[in-house]
Design a protein around this motif. Structure first.
Motif, PDB file in Angstrom:
ATOM      1  N   UNK A  62       7.788   7.662  -1.596  1.00 36.23           N
ATOM      2  CA  UNK A  62       6.850   7.716  -0.465  1.00 36.23           C
ATOM      3  C   UNK A  62       6.204   9.088  -0.325  1.00 36.23           C
ATOM      4  N   UNK A  63       6.949  10.142  -0.610  1.00 39.20           N
ATOM      5  CA  UNK A  63       6.426  11.485  -0.355  1.00 39.20           C
ATOM      6  C   UNK A  63       5.344  11.916  -1.346  1.00 39.20           C
ATOM      7  N   UNK A  64       5.079  11.119  -2.391  1.00 36.33           N
ATOM      8  CA  UNK A  64       4.006  11.471  -3.335  1.00 36.33           C
ATOM      9  C   UNK A  64       2.886  10.434  -3.377  1.00 36.33           C
ATOM     10  N   UNK A  65       3.059   9.342  -2.677  1.00 37.63           N
ATOM     11  CA  UNK A  65       2.024   8.302  -2.693  1.00 37.63           C
ATOM     12  C   UNK A  65       0.684   8.857  -2.221  1.00 37.63           C
ATOM     13  N   UNK A  66      -0.340   8.571  -3.003  1.00 37.86           N
ATOM     14  CA  UNK A  66      -1.679   9.053  -2.671  1.00 37.86           C
ATOM     15  C   UNK A  66      -1.984  10.432  -3.212  1.00 37.86           C
ATOM     16  N   UNK A  67      -0.958  11.137  -3.696  1.00 44.24           N
ATOM     17  CA  UNK A  67      -1.173  12.495  -4.231  1.00 44.24           C
ATOM     18  C   UNK A  67      -0.885  12.586  -5.722  1.00 44.24           C
ATOM     19  N   UNK A  68       0.143  11.874  -6.195  1.00 43.90           N
ATOM     20  CA  UNK A  68       0.547  11.923  -7.596  1.00 43.90           C
ATOM     21  C   UNK A  68       0.186  10.605  -8.280  1.00 43.90           C
ATOM     22  N   UNK A  69      -0.132  10.698  -9.580  1.00 44.57           N
ATOM     23  CA  UNK A  69      -0.410   9.515 -10.376  1.00 44.57           C
ATOM     24  C   UNK A  69       0.336   9.596 -11.695  1.00 44.57           C
ATOM     25  N   UNK A  70       1.105   8.551 -12.000  1.00 48.58           N
ATOM     26  CA  UNK A  70       1.819   8.479 -13.269  1.00 48.58           C
ATOM     27  C   UNK A  70       1.022   7.601 -14.219  1.00 48.58           C
ATOM     28  N   UNK A  71       1.007   7.987 -15.489  1.00 52.13           N
ATOM     29  CA  UNK A  71       0.307   7.196 -16.495  1.00 52.13           C
ATOM     30  C   UNK A  71       0.976   7.399 -17.845  1.00 52.13           C
ATOM     31  N   UNK A  72       0.627   6.539 -18.785  1.00 54.46           N
ATOM     32  CA  UNK A  72       1.197   6.663 -20.133  1.00 54.46           C
ATOM     33  C   UNK A  72       0.163   6.209 -21.146  1.00 54.46           C
ATOM     34  N   UNK A  73       0.023   6.973 -22.224  1.00 54.97           N
ATOM     35  CA  UNK A  73      -0.815   6.582 -23.349  1.00 54.97           C
ATOM     36  C   UNK A  73       0.109   5.979 -24.384  1.00 54.97           C
ATOM     37  N   UNK A  74       0.028   4.655 -24.553  1.00 54.21           N
ATOM     38  CA  UNK A  74       0.958   3.960 -25.433  1.00 54.21           C
ATOM     39  C   UNK A  74       0.799   4.386 -26.886  1.00 54.21           C
ATOM     40  N   UNK A  75      -0.415   4.715 -27.283  1.00 55.59           N
ATOM     41  CA  UNK A  75      -0.668   5.026 -28.695  1.00 55.59           C
ATOM     42  C   UNK A  75       0.158   6.208 -29.181  1.00 55.59           C
ATOM     43  N   UNK A  76       0.382   7.174 -28.307  1.00 53.47           N
ATOM     44  CA  UNK A  76       1.173   8.336 -28.728  1.00 53.47           C
ATOM     45  C   UNK A  76       2.400   8.558 -27.861  1.00 53.47           C
TER      46      UNK A  76
END
Length: 121
Positions: A62-76
């Motif tokens: 909850x304390x990072x919602x709207x501020x942090x974004x997680x993502x992943x590039x599957x290719x690497x």
């Protein structure tokens, strides 16, 4: 075995942004999710965000919602944590982790060594 290496930590002013990267290598074919955790001085390690490897669903504390974004590039197999609107209380060592089975007390089987993020007021 799976290896995780974080990069991108550093010093930033309040309200600034940083992007952490996590390079994930080795026997990754059994992994089903990867997470970011953090640990501030004198505090317990806490969950920040997670991403599922099949489907890409994301989860946030909850304390990072709207501020942090997680993502992943599957290719690497690189995972990212984009951190915006940083606050001094975000100061911590940030760890990336990955799960292939039951995992440890945090549900993870593999951990990186961490990257220090310092937010100055």
């Amino acid at each position: 075995q799976v290896q995780l290496v974080e990069s991108g930590g550093g010093l930033v002013q309040t309200g600034g942004s940083l992007r952490l990267s996590c390079d994930i290598s080795g026997r990754t074919f059994n992994l089903h999710r990867s997470d970011w955790f953090r640990q501030a001085p004198g505090k317990e390690r806490e969950f920040v965000a997670a991403i599922a490897w099949g489907g890409g669903s994301t989860y946030y504390a909850d304390f990072v919602k709207g501020r942090f974004t997680i993502s992943r590039v599957a290719a690497n197999n690189t995972m990212y944590l984009q951190m915006n609107s940083l606050k001094p209380e975000d100061t911590a060592v940030y760890y990336c982790a990955a799960a292939e089975g039951v995992g440890d007390a945090y549900g993870m089987d593999y951990w990186g060594k961490g990257a220090l993020v310092t937010v100055s007021s």
